[in-house]
Design a protein around this motif. Sequence first.
Motif, PDB file in Angstrom:
ATOM      1  N   ASN A   1      -5.942  17.196 -15.179  1.00  0.00           N
ATOM      2  CA  ASN A   1      -6.814  16.193 -15.427  1.00  0.00           C
ATOM      3  C   ASN A   1      -5.742  14.856 -14.877  1.00  0.00           C
ATOM      4  O   ASN A   1      -6.550  13.437 -14.538  1.00  0.00           O
ATOM      5  N   LEU A   2      -4.852  15.142 -14.407  1.00  0.00           N
ATOM      6  CA  LEU A   2      -4.082  13.654 -13.450  1.00  0.00           C
ATOM      7  C   LEU A   2      -4.652  13.579 -12.330  1.00  0.00           C
ATOM      8  O   LEU A   2      -4.878  12.338 -11.783  1.00  0.00           O
ATOM      9  N   GLN A   3      -5.022  14.761 -11.953  1.00  0.00           N
ATOM     10  CA  GLN A   3      -5.845  14.545 -10.071  1.00  0.00           C
ATOM     11  C   GLN A   3      -6.876  14.282 -10.022  1.00  0.00           C
ATOM     12  O   GLN A   3      -7.488  13.385  -9.645  1.00  0.00           O
ATOM     13  N   GLY A   4      -7.691  14.622 -11.150  1.00  0.00           N
ATOM     14  CA  GLY A   4      -8.589  13.581 -11.669  1.00  0.00           C
ATOM     15  C   GLY A   4      -9.238  12.398 -11.278  1.00  0.00           C
ATOM     16  O   GLY A   4      -9.655  11.453 -11.050  1.00  0.00           O
ATOM     17  N   LYS A   5      -7.684  12.335 -12.506  1.00  0.00           N
ATOM     18  CA  LYS A   5      -7.859  10.515 -12.560  1.00  0.00           C
ATOM     19  C   LYS A   5      -6.921  10.010 -11.294  1.00  0.00           C
ATOM     20  O   LYS A   5      -7.991   9.041 -10.523  1.00  0.00           O
ATOM     21  N   ILE A   6      -6.693  10.096 -10.070  1.00  0.00           N
ATOM     22  CA  ILE A   6      -6.176   9.850  -9.401  1.00  0.00           C
ATOM     23  C   ILE A   6      -7.159   9.635  -8.511  1.00  0.00           C
ATOM     24  O   ILE A   6      -7.022   8.917  -7.466  1.00  0.00           O
ATOM     25  N   SER A   7      -7.778  10.361  -8.299  1.00  0.00           N
ATOM     26  CA  SER A   7      -8.644  10.870  -7.187  1.00  0.00           C
ATOM     27  C   SER A   7     -10.490   9.432  -7.911  1.00  0.00           C
ATOM     28  O   SER A   7     -10.814   9.086  -6.946  1.00  0.00           O
ATOM     29  N   ASN A   8     -10.224   9.135  -8.598  1.00  0.00           N
ATOM     30  CA  ASN A   8     -11.213   8.162  -9.348  1.00  0.00           C
ATOM     31  C   ASN A   8     -10.594   7.109  -8.971  1.00  0.00           C
ATOM     32  O   ASN A   8     -11.108   5.346  -8.957  1.00  0.00           O
ATOM     33  N   LEU A   9      -8.888   6.694  -9.411  1.00  0.00           N
ATOM     34  CA  LEU A   9      -8.583   5.393  -8.910  1.00  0.00           C
ATOM     35  C   LEU A   9      -8.274   5.042  -7.498  1.00  0.00           C
ATOM     36  O   LEU A   9      -8.514   4.060  -6.718  1.00  0.00           O
ATOM     37  N   LYS A  10      -8.018   6.470  -6.704  1.00  0.00           N
ATOM     38  CA  LYS A  10      -9.095   5.726  -5.125  1.00  0.00           C
ATOM     39  C   LYS A  10      -9.404   6.006  -4.879  1.00  0.00           C
ATOM     40  O   LYS A  10     -10.146   4.512  -3.929  1.00  0.00           O
ATOM     41  N   ASN A  11     -10.432   6.344  -5.040  1.00  0.00           N
ATOM     42  CA  ASN A  11     -12.729   6.065  -4.933  1.00  0.00           C
ATOM     43  C   ASN A  11     -12.643   3.941  -5.216  1.00  0.00           C
ATOM     44  O   ASN A  11     -13.460   3.434  -4.774  1.00  0.00           O
ATOM     45  N   ILE A  12     -11.729   3.987  -7.065  1.00  0.00           N
ATOM     46  CA  ILE A  12     -12.527   3.213  -7.126  1.00  0.00           C
ATOM     47  C   ILE A  12     -11.601   1.759  -6.332  1.00  0.00           C
ATOM     48  O   ILE A  12     -12.599   0.631  -5.745  1.00  0.00           O
TER      49      ILE A  12
END
Length: 116
Positions: free
Chosen positions: A35-46
């Motif tokens: 879950n944390l990796q998914g959120k980090i990936s979203n933050l990176k894309n943003i």
Amino acid sequence: GNMNHRSANPGKPNAAAAATSADLLESQNEAMLSNLQGKISNLKNITIAIGDEVKEQNRALEQMQNGMGSTDNLLASTMNKMKVMYNSHGSMSIVYVAMFCIVVFVVLYLLIRLGR
């Protein structure tokens, strides 16, 4: 009696419970990590999208600034030509320029009026 029953089997049920608990904790940790990796990936894309937007805005501002600079140069050049004309021909040239402007405005007015 109950205490004696536990000591007869030294730690075997506790070891199985501890292993099950450790497996449960590990699977929960893996789920939270995923879950944390998914959120980090979203933050990176943003963050990347924000960076691209900033670059695009800077490019647009630079183009506007260049356009304003050329307009300033054009106005300064026109004013310098007017000064040269005024100094070389005297005050009569201003009267001629004013009459020319009035004629142009009247012609434009009539063209617009007849165009309707």
